[in-house]
Scaffold this active site. Structure first.
Site, PDB file in Angstrom:
ATOM      1  N   ASP A   1       0.784  -1.223   0.000  1.00 32.50           N
ATOM      2  CA  ASP A   1       0.000   0.000   0.000  1.00 32.50           C
ATOM      3  C   ASP A   1       0.821   1.280   0.000  1.00 32.50           C
ATOM      4  OD1 ASP A   1       1.157  -0.067   2.488  1.00 32.50           O
ATOM      5  OD2 ASP A   1      -0.613  -0.846   3.488  1.00 32.50           O
TER       6      ASP A   1
ATOM      7  N   GLU B   1      -0.372  -9.049  -1.218  1.00 32.62           N
ATOM      8  CA  GLU B   1      -0.993  -8.541   0.017  1.00 32.62           C
ATOM      9  C   GLU B   1      -2.194  -7.659  -0.345  1.00 32.62           C
ATOM     10  OE1 GLU B   1       1.457  -7.473   3.725  1.00 32.62           O
ATOM     11  OE2 GLU B   1       0.504  -5.578   3.241  1.00 32.62           O
TER      12      GLU B   1
ATOM     13  N   GLU C   1      -2.059   4.985   3.101  1.00 32.27           N
ATOM     14  CA  GLU C   1      -1.994   3.592   2.620  1.00 32.27           C
ATOM     15  C   GLU C   1      -3.350   2.978   2.307  1.00 32.27           C
ATOM     16  OE1 GLU C   1      -0.286   4.757   5.220  1.00 32.27           O
ATOM     17  OE2 GLU C   1       1.837   4.375   4.806  1.00 32.27           O
TER      18      GLU C   1
ATOM     19  N   HIS D   1       5.941   4.098  13.771  1.00 32.99           N
ATOM     20  CA  HIS D   1       6.332   5.083  12.766  1.00 32.99           C
ATOM     21  C   HIS D   1       5.193   5.609  11.913  1.00 32.99           C
ATOM     22  CE1 HIS D   1       5.990   1.450  10.325  1.00 32.99           C
ATOM     23  NE2 HIS D   1       5.806   2.257   9.301  1.00 32.99           N
TER      24      HIS D   1
ATOM     25  N   ARG E   1       2.341   7.491   9.947  1.00 31.20           N
ATOM     26  CA  ARG E   1       2.076   8.902   9.668  1.00 31.20           C
ATOM     27  C   ARG E   1       0.866   9.434  10.437  1.00 31.20           C
ATOM     28  NH1 ARG E   1       3.595  11.936   4.752  1.00 31.20           N
ATOM     29  NH2 ARG E   1       4.816  10.156   4.091  1.00 31.20           N
TER      30      ARG E   1
ATOM     31  N   HIS F   1      12.572   4.518  13.761  1.00 35.37           N
ATOM     32  CA  HIS F   1      12.447   4.741  12.308  1.00 35.37           C
ATOM     33  C   HIS F   1      13.200   6.007  11.907  1.00 35.37           C
ATOM     34  CE1 HIS F   1      10.315   5.124   8.416  1.00 35.37           C
ATOM     35  NE2 HIS F   1       9.972   3.854   8.580  1.00 35.37           N
TER      36      HIS F   1
END
Ligand code: UDP
Length: 371
Positions: A96, A118, A132, A211, A213, A244
């Protein structure tokens, strides 16, 4: 011979696509080219080194503090060029990310067939995970082959009446995990020596990754507050956090957690190191998709620091708990698992709903028949 381009941009894409790349090269029916967009340049390099593969094409599109718009623009141009140059029969994308979405779009514009690995994960919230959730829905509208990791994911695709073929194959992350686990167990004393200072003088280790967003800002501050509270409450527990490289993550994590005696903020680790750390941990606090999928194979309970997950199978099976990003809930869930041995044990003995390590073989055998 048919030609296939595998486009990868980030660490999880590389982890999940390298087993397919290896399997396609092994089958000798395909001319297989690995294309790296460089969306996560440093972290990709470490994965390629671990699996001993080298991208055939490096688009190197990432610049400092790249915006989503800028990234999309550059990617579309360079993926289109690479498709023009190589004229593949098939493009494979995974998951994604912006690289996956734009790679698929470039293939679609050129009328090249698309395989989506996936496929079918849904949170049904376009803001989480951002961007995503929308990326993977866009890919589903264009793909010819949808490789769903679970029946739930396949069902989501059927409900949306996507065109193309849907096949349930498990998640290729388990193929990679088993490969890495073998490598780690052969060199256990090296890993033991490397991480002894983080692990051996403590009673337990809690591994943390975070991590996403959508958690930037307040969400991350709450996650860090929870770790702070837990680190004080459990001085004999080690909290290991490979942070990250995203500056939005690092600034909050380092300013809130640096300097605590039992909290270890380290740089992102190589995949084999990560597998070792997961193996040595008591439980894992994470917002990562891949880690949610890997942990049940290693018998490690996962507390998911997100409000929604597009991977409900682990929660349903009982190997993970959705705790959100509220300080209180995270602390309560960790304390619950520290104090309740029965509950803890029950979470460690569940068959992994995301697969058993044969997904890339299934995918390649399917493609061998289809193309
Ligand atoms: N991982 C790693 N090193 C680290 C942190 C994670 O190799 O320092 C691996 C982890 O085991 C999993 C993948 O990276 O296979 C997950 O990547 P990430 O959390 O970046 O992305 P997501 O899975 O959330 O898309």
């Amino acid at each position: 011979m048919k030609k296939v381009l595998i486009i990868v941009g980030t660490r999880p894409e590389a982890i999940k696509l390298v087993p397919i790349f290896t399997e396609l090269r092994r089958s000798r029916r395909w001319l297989t080219l690995l294309v790296s967009s460089g969306q996560h340049r440093e972290m990709l390099k470490s994965i390629f080194n671990f699996f001993e593969v080298k991208p055939d094409v490096d688009l190197a599109i990432m610049t400092k503090n790249q915006s989503l718009t800028g990234l999309t623009e550059l990617l579309l141009e360079s993926c289109s060029t690479v498709i023009d140059d190589h004229k593949p029969d098939l493009v494979i994308v995974q998951g994604d990310t912006t690289t996956a979405m734009v790679g698929a779009l470039a293939a679609f514009y050129k009328r090249v067939k698309i395989a989506h690995v996936e496929a079918g994960l849904r949170s049904y919230d376009k803001t989480a995970p951002f961007p995503e959730e929308v990326n993977r829905r866009i890919i589903s509208t264009m793909a010819d082959f949808h490789f769903a990791p679970t029946r739930t994911a396949a069902e989501a695709l059927r409900q949306e009446q996507v065109t193309g073929k849907i096949k349930v194959v498990g998640n290729t992350v388990i193929d990679s995990l088993l490969f890495a686990t073998k490598k780690v167990s052969k060199n256990l004393n090296i890993f033991d020596a490397k991480y002894t200072h983080l692990i051996d003088q403590y009673e337990k280790t809690i591994l943390i990754t975070g991590h996403r967003r959508e958690s930037f800002g307040e969400g991350f501050e709450n996650i860090c507050k929870a770790i702070l509270t837990l680190a004080h409450a459990y001085p004999k527990v080690s909290f290991v956090y490979p942070v990250h490289l995203n500056p939005n993550v690092r600034s909050v994590v380092f300013s809130m957690l640096q300097g605590l005696r039992n909290v270890f903020l380290i740089d992102p680790v190589t995949y084999d190191d990560m597998v070792y750390l997961m193996t040595r941990s008591y439980l894992i606090l994470t917002d990562s998709g891949g880690v949610q999928e890997e942990a049940p194979t290693l018998g490690k309970p996962v507390l998911i620091m997100r409000d929604k997950t597009e991977r409900p199978e682990g929660v349903k099976a009982g190997c993970s708990i959705l705790v959100g990003s509220s300080e209180k809930r995270i602390v309560r869930a960790v304390v619950g698992l520290m104090n309740n041995a029965r509950k803890y044990k029950s979470m460690t003995r569940i068959v992994n709903p995301y697969g058993k390590g044969d997904s890339s073989k299934k995918i390649v055998s399917f493609l061998n028949h289809e193309i």
